[in-house]
Design a protein around this motif. Structure first.
Motif, short mmCIF file in Angstrom:
data_model
loop_
_atom_site.label_atom_id
_atom_site.label_comp_id
_atom_site.label_asym_id
_atom_site.label_seq_id
_atom_site.Cartn_x
_atom_site.Cartn_y
_atom_site.Cartn_z
N ARG A 153 22.35 25.36 66.08
CA ARG A 153 23.43 26.35 66.23
C ARG A 153 22.94 27.61 66.92
O ARG A 153 23.62 28.14 67.81
CB ARG A 153 24.00 26.70 64.85
CG ARG A 153 25.08 27.79 64.90
CD ARG A 153 25.47 28.27 63.51
NE ARG A 153 24.36 28.83 62.76
CZ ARG A 153 23.86 30.05 62.95
NH1 ARG A 153 24.38 30.86 63.88
NH2 ARG A 153 22.87 30.49 62.20
N GLU A 157 24.47 28.95 70.42
CA GLU A 157 25.15 30.25 70.51
C GLU A 157 24.49 31.17 71.53
O GLU A 157 25.18 31.89 72.24
CB GLU A 157 25.18 30.91 69.13
CG GLU A 157 26.11 30.23 68.14
CD GLU A 157 26.12 30.89 66.78
OE1 GLU A 157 25.28 31.81 66.56
OE2 GLU A 157 26.95 30.50 65.93
N ALA A 160 25.55 29.93 74.94
CA ALA A 160 26.97 30.13 75.17
C ALA A 160 27.34 31.59 75.34
O ALA A 160 28.36 31.91 75.96
CB ALA A 160 27.78 29.53 74.01
N ALA A 161 26.52 32.50 74.82
CA ALA A 161 26.83 33.93 74.85
C ALA A 161 26.85 34.50 76.26
O ALA A 161 27.55 35.48 76.54
CB ALA A 161 25.84 34.70 73.99
N THR A 225 18.78 37.01 63.24
CA THR A 225 19.05 37.99 64.30
C THR A 225 18.37 39.30 63.95
O THR A 225 18.82 40.03 63.06
CB THR A 225 20.57 38.20 64.50
OG1 THR A 225 21.19 36.96 64.83
CG2 THR A 225 20.82 39.19 65.63
#
Length: 312
Positions: A153, A157, A160-161, A225
């Motif tokens: 994931r 992500e 895709a960001a 993050t």
């Protein structure tokens, strides 16, 4: 599946999902497949879009930024995370700022991957954890993964960001099996160990020892993050737990522990302590290196000291 295999699968998915996607790095072509084999099979499957570069991290990331500006998403491999300092200007002054400078009329879809961390005996210039120097840069997302992360994931992500990302991969974690267990199983823990990356494994081992040897309930909170740092989210995950121990491989000061402490400012009554790497370069001795960086014994001792101090 091992962590390195999951990363490799994510890179294959990135390349297969976008005909304009490229991967750039040093020695990443088959049959070698990169220093840690993350790019194995990519140049065979996508021969025109996997580019082996000269030894110039500034050049690699600079070219990647230019390609991204032309609409070609790029994933860059930095052979060792210690070399990330060589592309500081490109990361901090170029790719992270250009969308803001041009009022979001352009995108810079670049993901930079960097193996970090010690305990493999690589010494002062190949065993560091330098990610804190890139945290807090507006426009640059810094992520760290371990075998306990949802790696598939996280990479999906990031790709895709379509924004600049720096992904920190701990070198020891590469050989570990992806582990989906719940590392924060207690509804009412005695303490929480807040950590990231390779130190997550150390904290999971320490939590098991604290349970077996001290009958203490410890939850491990892995922060993936690092920047921007979600302080509100961390406070929610800590909940009512009265004791918090922050663990990181980086040197003390102006780092992960400071951000955890900043989150705790709005949670009065919490006891807090940190475990960090040494305040000097990593020595060129694997046994000494392993003893100096956060380990289970160190974390268990700090946790007990923290709890004893909070109960006095």
């Amino acid at each position: 599946m091992r962590v390195i295999e999951q990363i490799n699968a994510s890179l294959h998915g990135f390349m297969a999902g976008d005909a304009g996607a490229h991967v750039i790095g040093e020695d990443i072509l088959d049959p070698y497949g990169g220093a840690f084999k993350a790019t194995r099979g990519l140049s065979t499957a996508f021969p025109d879009r996997v580019l082996s570069s000269p030894i110039s991290e500034a050049g690699i990331v600079g070219v990647a930024t230019g390609m991204a500006l032309k609409g070609k998403p790029v994933c860059v491999e930095i052979m060792f995370g210690d070399f990330i300092t060589l592309c500081t200007d490109q990361l901090i002054n170029h790719m992270s700022k250009l969308p803001w400078v041009y009022n979001d009329q352009i995108a810079v879809p670049v993901v930079v991957r960097a193996p970090m961390g010690g305990k493999r005996g690589y010494g002062a210039t190949h065993s560091q954890s330098l990610e804190k120097h890139f945290c807090g840069v507006p426009g640059l997302t810094v992520v760290a993964v371990s075998q306990f992360s949802d790696i598939e994931r996280i990479y999906a992500e990031a790709f895709a960001a379509k924004t600049p990302h720096l992904i920190i991969e701990n070198k020891l974690s590469y050989a570990r099996l992806v582990d989906a267990r719940d590392i924060a199983p207690h509804a009412d823990p005695d303490l929480v160990l807040v950590t990231y990356g390779g130190s997550t494994e150390v904290c999971v081992e320490a939590a098991a020892r604290l349970a077996d040897e001290e009958e203490l309930r410890a939850n491990v909170i892995e922060v993936t993050t690092l920047s921007p740092f979600d302080r509100a989210g961390l406070r929610q995950r800590i909940g009512d737990c009265p004791a918090v121990l922050s663990v990181e491989e980086g040197a003390d000061g102006w780092g992960f522990g400071a951000e955890v402490a900043r989150a705790l400012v709005e949670m009065p009554g919490r006891s807090f302590a940190t475990v960090t790497g040494p305040p000097h370069p990593i020595p060129s001795s694997k046994s000494w290196e392993t003893a100096l960086l956060p380990n289970g014994e160190m974390v268990v001792g700090a946790a007990i000291d923290l709890l004893l101090g909070s109960r006095q």
